[in-house]
Design an enzyme around this catalytic site. Sequence first.
Site, mmCIF file in Angstrom:
data_model
loop_
_atom_site.group_PDB
_atom_site.id
_atom_site.type_symbol
_atom_site.label_atom_id
_atom_site.label_comp_id
_atom_site.label_asym_id
_atom_site.label_seq_id
_atom_site.Cartn_x
_atom_site.Cartn_y
_atom_site.Cartn_z
ATOM 1 N N HIS A 231 -10.368 -5.091 -2.684
ATOM 2 C CA HIS A 231 -8.814 -5.343 -1.906
ATOM 3 C C HIS A 231 -9.061 -5.367 -0.360
ATOM 4 O O HIS A 231 -9.904 -5.035 0.105
ATOM 5 C CB HIS A 231 -8.094 -3.787 -2.168
ATOM 6 N N GLN B 214 -14.368 2.998 1.653
ATOM 7 C CA GLN B 214 -13.612 2.499 0.614
ATOM 8 C C GLN B 214 -13.434 3.729 -0.521
ATOM 9 O O GLN B 214 -14.272 4.707 -0.658
ATOM 10 C CB GLN B 214 -14.538 1.400 -0.313
ATOM 11 N N ASP C 170 0.867 -1.187 -0.073
ATOM 12 C CA ASP C 170 0.050 0.087 0.025
ATOM 13 C C ASP C 170 0.851 1.271 -0.036
ATOM 14 O O ASP C 170 1.944 1.218 0.851
ATOM 15 C CB ASP C 170 -0.990 -0.058 1.357
ATOM 16 N N ILE C 171 0.622 2.244 -0.781
ATOM 17 C CA ILE C 171 1.502 3.430 -1.055
ATOM 18 C C ILE C 171 1.212 4.250 0.183
ATOM 19 O O ILE C 171 2.271 5.395 0.403
ATOM 20 C CB ILE C 171 0.924 4.126 -2.384
ATOM 21 N N ASN D 185 -12.748 -2.812 3.421
ATOM 22 C CA ASN D 185 -14.053 -1.639 3.281
ATOM 23 C C ASN D 185 -14.882 -1.950 2.207
ATOM 24 O O ASN D 185 -14.317 -2.304 1.024
ATOM 25 C CB ASN D 185 -13.378 -0.355 2.907
ATOM 26 N N HIS E 267 -7.001 -5.248 3.056
ATOM 27 C CA HIS E 267 -5.816 -4.729 3.736
ATOM 28 C C HIS E 267 -5.316 -5.758 4.509
ATOM 29 O O HIS E 267 -5.976 -6.410 5.481
ATOM 30 C CB HIS E 267 -6.174 -3.444 4.683
#
Length: 139
Positions: free
Chosen positions: A97, A91, A28-29, A84, A99
């Site tokens: 996706h 979201q 994750d960025i 989410n 997490h």
Amino acid sequence: MCVFCKIVSGEIPSVKVYEDEGFLAFMDIGPVNKGHVLVIPKKHAETFVDLTEEEAAELFKRVNRIAKAVKLGLGADGLNIIINVGKASGQEVFHVHTHIIPRFENDGMKFGWRKLSYNDNEMEEYAERIRKAITPNDD
Ligand code: 5GP
Ligand code: ZN
């Protein structure tokens, strides 16, 4: 094309930790903690509830495998595994996706949980509305 489809196609770069024919896991960025990973199906679907039971099961096989690796590889004390679903839940990227967030004792991260209470027969009423909405697996 959505941002995660672009990551799947390579149009947007990502740091990958796992890939197979149908699934991808990448960093994750904007991590909640360093080592925060996202696991996605390569096939676009907006949210978790748009997946069939079978697709969700396949996603979770990968989530289970990557979760073990995040915990072991980073020596995490625990994990938060979060999906989410929809804007109301927070979201932001509408490509399913999961997490996987490594957690460490005293890492200072606090999710904003609250604990409401039910009155009278309310809990049973909520349960009944959910029970009535459960559909058989029609994959
Ligand atoms: P959501 O709020 O939709 O559950 O979470 C979306 C997550 O995707 C966020 O944690 C955000 O940091 C991450 N994210 C958004 N855009 C990108 C991107 O271009 N690359 C990567 N690696 N992560 C992204
Ligand atoms: Zn997509």
